[in-house]
Design a protein around this motif. Structure first.
Motif, PDB file in Angstrom:
ATOM      1  N   VAL A 276      34.317  13.123 -26.226  1.00  0.00           N
ATOM      2  CA  VAL A 276      33.799  13.434 -25.398  1.00  0.00           C
ATOM      3  C   VAL A 276      32.076  13.087 -26.065  1.00  0.00           C
ATOM      4  O   VAL A 276      31.715  12.891 -24.913  1.00  0.00           O
ATOM      5  CB  VAL A 276      34.416  14.508 -24.688  1.00  0.00           C
ATOM      6  N   LEU A 277      32.180  13.630 -26.807  1.00  0.00           N
ATOM      7  CA  LEU A 277      30.955  14.219 -27.431  1.00  0.00           C
ATOM      8  C   LEU A 277      30.046  12.647 -27.686  1.00  0.00           C
ATOM      9  O   LEU A 277      29.348  12.345 -27.255  1.00  0.00           O
ATOM     10  CB  LEU A 277      30.486  14.513 -28.486  1.00  0.00           C
ATOM     11  N   ALA A 278      31.282  11.871 -28.233  1.00  0.00           N
ATOM     12  CA  ALA A 278      30.881  10.138 -27.870  1.00  0.00           C
ATOM     13  C   ALA A 278      30.012   9.537 -26.930  1.00  0.00           C
ATOM     14  O   ALA A 278      29.252   8.822 -26.948  1.00  0.00           O
ATOM     15  CB  ALA A 278      31.704   9.256 -29.006  1.00  0.00           C
ATOM     16  N   ASP A 279      30.965   9.281 -26.440  1.00  0.00           N
ATOM     17  CA  ASP A 279      31.334   9.000 -24.555  1.00  0.00           C
ATOM     18  C   ASP A 279      29.817   9.692 -23.881  1.00  0.00           C
ATOM     19  O   ASP A 279      28.624   8.500 -23.883  1.00  0.00           O
ATOM     20  CB  ASP A 279      32.393   8.918 -24.077  1.00  0.00           C
ATOM     21  N   HIS A 280      30.024  10.578 -23.748  1.00  0.00           N
ATOM     22  CA  HIS A 280      28.773  11.287 -22.725  1.00  0.00           C
ATOM     23  C   HIS A 280      27.529  11.095 -23.713  1.00  0.00           C
ATOM     24  O   HIS A 280      26.411  11.331 -23.484  1.00  0.00           O
ATOM     25  CB  HIS A 280      29.390  12.326 -22.801  1.00  0.00           C
ATOM     26  N   GLY A 281      27.725  11.459 -25.008  1.00  0.00           N
ATOM     27  CA  GLY A 281      26.267  11.874 -26.263  1.00  0.00           C
ATOM     28  C   GLY A 281      25.474   9.714 -25.135  1.00  0.00           C
ATOM     29  O   GLY A 281      24.306  10.281 -25.344  1.00  0.00           O
ATOM     30  N   ARG A 282      26.700   8.959 -25.449  1.00  0.00           N
ATOM     31  CA  ARG A 282      25.614   7.421 -25.458  1.00  0.00           C
ATOM     32  C   ARG A 282      25.347   7.561 -24.097  1.00  0.00           C
ATOM     33  O   ARG A 282      24.420   7.029 -23.563  1.00  0.00           O
ATOM     34  CB  ARG A 282      26.269   7.169 -25.432  1.00  0.00           C
ATOM     35  N   ALA A 283      26.575   8.466 -22.687  1.00  0.00           N
ATOM     36  CA  ALA A 283      26.049   7.672 -21.030  1.00  0.00           C
ATOM     37  C   ALA A 283      25.028   8.146 -21.225  1.00  0.00           C
ATOM     38  O   ALA A 283      24.143   8.341 -20.497  1.00  0.00           O
ATOM     39  CB  ALA A 283      27.277   8.931 -21.283  1.00  0.00           C
ATOM     40  N   MET A 284      25.135   9.816 -21.597  1.00  0.00           N
ATOM     41  CA  MET A 284      23.388  10.639 -21.203  1.00  0.00           C
ATOM     42  C   MET A 284      21.990  10.474 -21.878  1.00  0.00           C
ATOM     43  O   MET A 284      20.699  10.250 -20.925  1.00  0.00           O
ATOM     44  CB  MET A 284      23.812  12.171 -21.525  1.00  0.00           C
ATOM     45  N   THR A 285      22.350   9.530 -22.847  1.00  0.00           N
ATOM     46  CA  THR A 285      21.161   9.239 -23.359  1.00  0.00           C
ATOM     47  C   THR A 285      20.548   8.076 -22.300  1.00  0.00           C
ATOM     48  O   THR A 285      19.825   7.468 -22.605  1.00  0.00           O
ATOM     49  CB  THR A 285      21.716   8.322 -24.928  1.00  0.00           C
ATOM     50  N   PHE A 286      21.589   7.223 -22.581  1.00  0.00           N
ATOM     51  CA  PHE A 286      20.816   6.071 -22.063  1.00  0.00           C
ATOM     52  C   PHE A 286      20.705   6.347 -20.379  1.00  0.00           C
ATOM     53  O   PHE A 286      19.620   6.155 -19.874  1.00  0.00           O
ATOM     54  CB  PHE A 286      21.952   5.504 -21.344  1.00  0.00           C
ATOM     55  N   VAL A 307      26.578  15.853 -19.516  1.00  0.00           N
ATOM     56  CA  VAL A 307      25.469  16.578 -20.343  1.00  0.00           C
ATOM     57  C   VAL A 307      26.234  18.591 -20.291  1.00  0.00           C
ATOM     58  O   VAL A 307      26.793  18.557 -21.056  1.00  0.00           O
ATOM     59  CB  VAL A 307      24.420  17.061 -20.158  1.00  0.00           C
ATOM     60  N   ARG A 308      26.947  19.052 -19.017  1.00  0.00           N
ATOM     61  CA  ARG A 308      27.463  19.954 -19.380  1.00  0.00           C
ATOM     62  C   ARG A 308      29.158  20.316 -19.936  1.00  0.00           C
ATOM     63  O   ARG A 308      29.583  20.520 -21.140  1.00  0.00           O
ATOM     64  CB  ARG A 308      27.931  21.037 -18.063  1.00  0.00           C
ATOM     65  N   ARG A 309      29.689  19.054 -19.988  1.00  0.00           N
ATOM     66  CA  ARG A 309      30.723  18.680 -20.472  1.00  0.00           C
ATOM     67  C   ARG A 309      30.847  18.123 -22.130  1.00  0.00           C
ATOM     68  O   ARG A 309      31.413  19.564 -23.019  1.00  0.00           O
ATOM     69  CB  ARG A 309      31.305  17.758 -19.530  1.00  0.00           C
ATOM     70  N   ALA A 310      29.632  17.495 -22.140  1.00  0.00           N
ATOM     71  CA  ALA A 310      29.164  17.577 -23.847  1.00  0.00           C
ATOM     72  C   ALA A 310      28.942  18.816 -24.258  1.00  0.00           C
ATOM     73  O   ALA A 310      29.666  19.167 -25.655  1.00  0.00           O
ATOM     74  CB  ALA A 310      28.317  16.320 -24.056  1.00  0.00           C
ATOM     75  N   VAL A 311      28.594  19.598 -24.131  1.00  0.00           N
ATOM     76  CA  VAL A 311      27.884  21.358 -23.874  1.00  0.00           C
ATOM     77  C   VAL A 311      29.095  21.833 -24.407  1.00  0.00           C
ATOM     78  O   VAL A 311      29.969  22.226 -25.533  1.00  0.00           O
ATOM     79  CB  VAL A 311      26.909  21.499 -23.487  1.00  0.00           C
ATOM     80  N   SER A 312      30.335  22.111 -23.389  1.00  0.00           N
ATOM     81  CA  SER A 312      31.154  22.915 -23.766  1.00  0.00           C
ATOM     82  C   SER A 312      32.666  22.242 -24.484  1.00  0.00           C
ATOM     83  O   SER A 312      33.270  22.949 -25.885  1.00  0.00           O
ATOM     84  CB  SER A 312      32.192  23.151 -22.208  1.00  0.00           C
ATOM     85  N   PRO A 320      26.294  24.392 -31.587  1.00  0.00           N
ATOM     86  CA  PRO A 320      25.855  26.248 -30.465  1.00  0.00           C
ATOM     87  C   PRO A 320      25.323  24.326 -28.981  1.00  0.00           C
ATOM     88  O   PRO A 320      24.880  23.157 -29.664  1.00  0.00           O
ATOM     89  CB  PRO A 320      25.161  26.052 -31.053  1.00  0.00           C
ATOM     90  N   PRO A 321      25.155  24.815 -27.933  1.00  0.00           N
ATOM     91  CA  PRO A 321      24.717  24.374 -26.754  1.00  0.00           C
ATOM     92  C   PRO A 321      23.670  23.403 -27.322  1.00  0.00           C
ATOM     93  O   PRO A 321      24.135  22.088 -26.709  1.00  0.00           O
ATOM     94  CB  PRO A 321      24.007  24.911 -25.531  1.00  0.00           C
ATOM     95  N   ASP A 322      22.460  23.126 -27.956  1.00  0.00           N
ATOM     96  CA  ASP A 322      22.055  22.355 -28.120  1.00  0.00           C
ATOM     97  C   ASP A 322      21.839  21.367 -28.695  1.00  0.00           C
ATOM     98  O   ASP A 322      21.517  20.447 -29.480  1.00  0.00           O
ATOM     99  CB  ASP A 322      20.452  23.280 -28.253  1.00  0.00           C
ATOM    100  N   ALA A 355      17.235  20.944 -22.036  1.00  0.00           N
ATOM    101  CA  ALA A 355      16.562  21.737 -21.089  1.00  0.00           C
ATOM    102  C   ALA A 355      17.866  21.880 -20.563  1.00  0.00           C
ATOM    103  O   ALA A 355      18.512  23.311 -19.767  1.00  0.00           O
ATOM    104  CB  ALA A 355      15.898  21.254 -20.742  1.00  0.00           C
ATOM    105  N   GLU A 356      18.434  21.302 -20.033  1.00  0.00           N
ATOM    106  CA  GLU A 356      19.467  20.821 -19.374  1.00  0.00           C
ATOM    107  C   GLU A 356      20.616  21.794 -19.962  1.00  0.00           C
ATOM    108  O   GLU A 356      21.771  22.830 -19.805  1.00  0.00           O
ATOM    109  CB  GLU A 356      20.765  19.513 -18.630  1.00  0.00           C
ATOM    110  N   ALA A 357      20.915  21.772 -20.936  1.00  0.00           N
ATOM    111  CA  ALA A 357      21.939  22.356 -22.597  1.00  0.00           C
ATOM    112  C   ALA A 357      21.385  23.776 -22.532  1.00  0.00           C
ATOM    113  O   ALA A 357      22.176  24.523 -22.768  1.00  0.00           O
ATOM    114  CB  ALA A 357      21.663  21.827 -23.409  1.00  0.00           C
ATOM    115  N   GLU A 358      20.265  24.304 -22.307  1.00  0.00           N
ATOM    116  CA  GLU A 358      20.213  25.048 -22.490  1.00  0.00           C
ATOM    117  C   GLU A 358      20.353  26.126 -21.584  1.00  0.00           C
ATOM    118  O   GLU A 358      20.705  27.354 -21.343  1.00  0.00           O
ATOM    119  CB  GLU A 358      18.239  25.540 -22.646  1.00  0.00           C
ATOM    120  N   GLN A 359      19.823  25.454 -20.054  1.00  0.00           N
ATOM    121  CA  GLN A 359      20.160  26.397 -18.993  1.00  0.00           C
ATOM    122  C   GLN A 359      21.401  26.399 -18.665  1.00  0.00           C
ATOM    123  O   GLN A 359      22.190  27.386 -17.727  1.00  0.00           O
ATOM    124  CB  GLN A 359      19.788  25.468 -17.612  1.00  0.00           C
TER     125      GLN A 359
END
Ligand code: SER
Length: 853
Positions: A276-286, A307-312, A320-322, A355-359
């Motif tokens: 999830v981190l690999a896919d979402h990390g790439r997707a959120m950056t793009f 972003v939220r799913r990556a954080v959890s 940590p979230p950030d 910012a989203e991760a913190e929120q």
């Protein structure tokens, strides 16, 4: 071949075949294509060429297009195959070559450029449907190229007919599959399904346009649209089991492994999180680099969700979230050459995601508190409603609810949760259906027509005695209901709908939604008890605190709008807003980021207007008068001749239909929490007012204090480390050799380096140990502008008639200080460190003076 090499080889091949290499379009589709939230295929940005509405720069084109598909978001991580973001390699012909060349190119690239074994390639072609014949032409072309007939299969509309959406360009296709061998499943070709035959390329013969009623008509020209997923191609060519093991994804997985200390392949649940981190990390950056900002609607919501799913999932790995911000690094490194916008906007992307991760971290904190309450009052099982509310209202993931419930020895009614989720999906599907009015909106329209328009009284009142004029039960415990006079605001102009209650003699209901139909409105209510038949006299009550917070935020957006125009120029235009009880968001046109000091100034100006406690009022006037008076607002929108103008003091006049506080002082403290881009030339500010602003500042303060405390602790650690290092650094052995022996006494006087008295004492102790029973040690040190002196005598030296106290009393005045002590041990401090040599010389004289027998 690396991912970058595969992409390049594909594009270069088609360039050699006369194709124009076109750069990837943004993930955000052109404004004139509302059919999708995000670009889903390489053909999407070229749609107007296929439809004949525009002339392409060249009839042959090739691209590697950034794509994002939301349909399988929840599957990502659970399988080794699903991705949200992917790159689609494609070649396109607009009325130029057709089936023959497209198939030949497909074959050459597969077997020559990519070197796939022709024996392992399988083909599917369209078998036909009403109005479209089976594709014998394509089949024969494959045969001509040498594909045996028994490796070509005919499949139906679901597999071999491609459409960009419910309407638009479409046509039959032929697909290329790779046989991965018997270890992946039974023989039989793509028709048998399963994992063994992997589709890697889709060649679409785009020749029809589909109308809303489903009928097909021929396009002006016969076109080619092909698509090959780059990630899957890389997995095939690199002969790895899944896309996550390709060279593109490995650095992302490695980053997460490194950060978390977990290993990919060691534990199933960890693997899911890493994927999830690999896919979402790439997707959120793009997504973020294409200007998408996390939010509650449409593509903004897609970004928020990932972003939220990556954080959890990061949380699952103990991060940590950030931490998720760190994922942007390997993405920019890996894809920045192919997609330069990643590098250009890297800093901004980090801000947006951070910012989203913190929120979300705050949301999680709040969710955890509520969850604590839910768990405390649940007996045996957490209800599906509670789990759903946590998820739906607070964005709190079910996973975390499950975990916490389990820890508390409780179960969760997951079935109930799923049912509510399903209902919600139904609702949003109904609400989002593009073609024709959905069932619900039809019923809303019918209810609206049953009686005269409801009179909105909510600008002045939040409670109204009124009458039910229309009502229809929906059968799920909710009903559509219309009032003669309504205090409930219906979402519009950025302001959210009110909630509240309706109570009559025969029953009561909670208002869950207010739907606007022009000037009229229909309520959706959940019946709590009894019923509210047409004609009943009822009291309608808006949820007061929620409304007050919402209107404080609304007036604050007007004051903010004023402050923005004052600081950034009168050219600033409002480009959208969200005004809810929780916060406000204001989008506006402006180039470049707003400097931090300007934001501070804007915040100060808004708070200044709040302090002045200026009156806020409104009037209905005619449009021309409003314009002449300098009111701002969306004049070009479809306002009637009569418009409503809201003014705050004499500084702000805006066209607005929303509700407001009556004095600016009611806004309370105002704080800007975020500033970001929402695309080229537009910016977004998020802000809080009142108690939410105070709570936010307190949170920040607490976080800062924690940070300071952690740093203090670290400084203390470093200081004692340094002290230890200094003590051990002093060459005790070397010093001891300088001792002078007089009778039984071994006297040593020296200036050393020490940070404080404790350190000096420690050095003296070690020297005493080395010098033995006759040791008489006097040490001096200069530290932080002060002189420190210590005298320390072993019992033999005292027995010989020496006294540490006497020495110190004698020498302390030399360094401008005083001190004293016993015979064995004494110390002094003075303010003249530069006189230490004199003081030590005096001490030496005392210790070495001839002593009487
Ligand atoms: N548009 C087709 C697809 O997405 C081919 O590119 O599969």
């Amino acid at each position: 071949m690396t991912t970058n090499e595969i992409r390049e080889a594909f594009l270069a091949y088609f360039a050699r075949q006369g194709h124009l290499r076109i750069p990837s379009a943004s993930l955000v589709p052109f404004e004139d294509d509302p059919s999708v939230l995000l670009t889903i295929a390489g053909m999407q940005p070229l749609k107007s060429y296929f439809m004949g509405a525009d002339t392409p720069p060249r009839p042959r084109m090739t691209s590697s297009q950034k794509c994002f598909r939301t349909n399988d978001i929840d599957q990502v991580g659970h399988t080794a195959r699903h991705l949200t973001f992917f790159e689609m390699l494609g070649n396109f012909s607009i009325g130029d070559y057709f089936k023959d060349d497209a198939i030949r190119f497909g074959w050459e690239v597969s077997t020559e450029v990519f070197g796939l074994d022709p024996e392992r390639i399988w083909i599917t072609v369209f078998e036909g449907m009403d109005g479209v014949p089976g594709d014998d032409e394509a089949l024969e072309k494959w045969v001509e190229l040498g594909v045996p007939r028994d490796r070509i299969q005919r499949l139906g509309e679901a597999d071999n007919f491609w459409k960009a959406g419910p309407t638009g360009p479409c046509g039959p296709n032929t697909e290329l599959y790779l046989d991965r061998g018997p270890s992946f499943g039974p023989e039989g070709g793509p028709a048998v399904g399963g994992d063994r035959y992997l589709e890697y390329w889709n060649l679409v013969f785009m020749q029809y346009e589909r109308a809303a009623d489903g009928t097909l008509s021929p396009l002006p020209a016969k076109n080619i649209d092909t698509g090959a997923g780059l990630e899957r191609m890389a997995a095939i060519l690199q002969d790895v089991p899944s896309v996550f093991e390709t060279d593109g994804f490995r650095p992302l997985i490695a980053w997460a492994e490194q950060a978390s200390g977990r290993r990919y392949g060691a534990d199933g649940r960890d693997d899911r999180a890493l994927r999830v981190l690999a896919d979402h990390g790439r997707a959120m950056t793009f997504l973020a680099s294409d200007g998408v900002v996390p939010g509650n609607e449409g593509r903004d919501y897609v970004l928020r969700r990932i972003v939220r799913r990556a954080v959890s999932e990061a949380g699952h790995l103990g991060l940590p979230p950030d931490a998720v911000v760190g994922l942007t690094g390997p993405v920019v490194d890996g894809w920045g050459d192919a997609y330069p916008e990643l590098r250009d906007r890297a800093a901004e992307v980090r801000d947006v995601i951070g910012a989203e991760a913190e929120q979300f971290a705050r949301t999680l904190t709040q969710g955890r508190r509520l969850l604590g309450e839910v768990i405390a009052r649940s007996e045996g099982t957490v209800s599906g409603e509670d789990a759903f509310r946590l998820h739906d209202t607070f964005g709190f993931p079910l996973d975390l609810t499950l975990e916490a419930a389990q820890d508390a020895g409780l179960g969760v009614d997951a079935e109930g949760f799923e049912r509510l989720m399903g209902e919600q999906r139904e609702r949003s599907r109904a609400g989002g259906a593009a073609d024709g009015a959905s069932d619900l909106s039809e019923r809303v329209a019918l209810v609206a027509r049953e009686s005269a328009p409801a009179e909105f009284v909510g600008w002045d009142d939040t409670v109204a005695d009124t009458r039910v004029t229309a009502m229809e039960e929906l059968g799920d415990g909710t009903a559509l209901l219309k009032l003669e006079r309504s205090p409930f605001y219906a979402e519009g102009g950025g302001q959210v709908s009110d909630t509240g209650r309706i109570d009559g003699p025969d029953g009561g209901a909670v208002v869950v939604d207010v739907m606007r139909l022009g000037a009229d409105q229909v309520l959706r209510v959940r019946l709590e008890q009894g019923h509210l038949p047409v004609g009943s006299e009822v009291t309608a009550r808006v949820d007061g605190p929620r409304r007050r917070q919402t209107q404080a935020n609304h007036t604050a957006t007007h004051v903010l709008n004023w402050a923005l125009r004052e600081t950034l120029g009168q050219g600033v235009r409002q480009a959208g807003s969200y005004v809810g009880p929780d916060k406000l968001r204001f989008d506006f046109t402006h180039r470049g980021r707003v400097a931090p000091e300007t934001l501070v100034e804007i915040e100060r100006m808004v708070n200044g207007r709040v302090d002045e406690d200026q009156p806020v009022g409104w009037e209905i006037t005619d449009r021309q008068a409003a314009a002449d008076a300098g009111a701002i607002g969306l004049f070009e929108e479809k306002y009637g001749e009569r418009v409503r103008v809201v003014s705050a003091g004499d500084f702000s006049q805006e066209l607005c239909g929303g509700t407001h506080v009556s004095r600016t002082g009611e806004i309370g403290p105002f704080v800007i929490t975020a500033e970001a881009s929402t695309g080229a030339g537009s910016r977004r500010i998020e802000a809080l007012t009142g108690t939410a602003a105070v709570a936010w500042l307190r949170d920040r303060e607490r976080a800062l204090l924690d940070e300071v405390a952690a740093r203090d602790e670290r400084i203390r650690e470093l200081q004692s480390e340094l002290k230890r290092a200094k003590t051990t650094r002093t060459d005790v052995g070397g010093l001891a050799e300088q001792a002078v022996t007089i009778g039984d006494v071994r006297a040593l006087v020296a200036q050393v380096e020490a940070g404080d008295m404790d350190e000096l004492l420690a050095i003296a102790d070690r020297l005493k140990g080395t010098l033995g029973d006759g040791a008489a040690v006097v040490l001096g040190a200069a530290s932080e502008g002060k002189a420190l002196i210590v005298a320390s005598l072993a019992p033999g030296a005292v027995a010989a008639g020496l006294s540490a106290g006497a020495v110190i009393r004698e020498v302390a005045p030399v360094v401008g200080g005083g001190g004293g002590g016993k015979d064995a041990m004494a110390r002094a401090g003075g303010k003249d460190p530069e006189r230490l040599p004199d003081a030590l010389a005096a001490a030496r004289a005392i210790l070495t003076a001839p002593r009487g027998a």
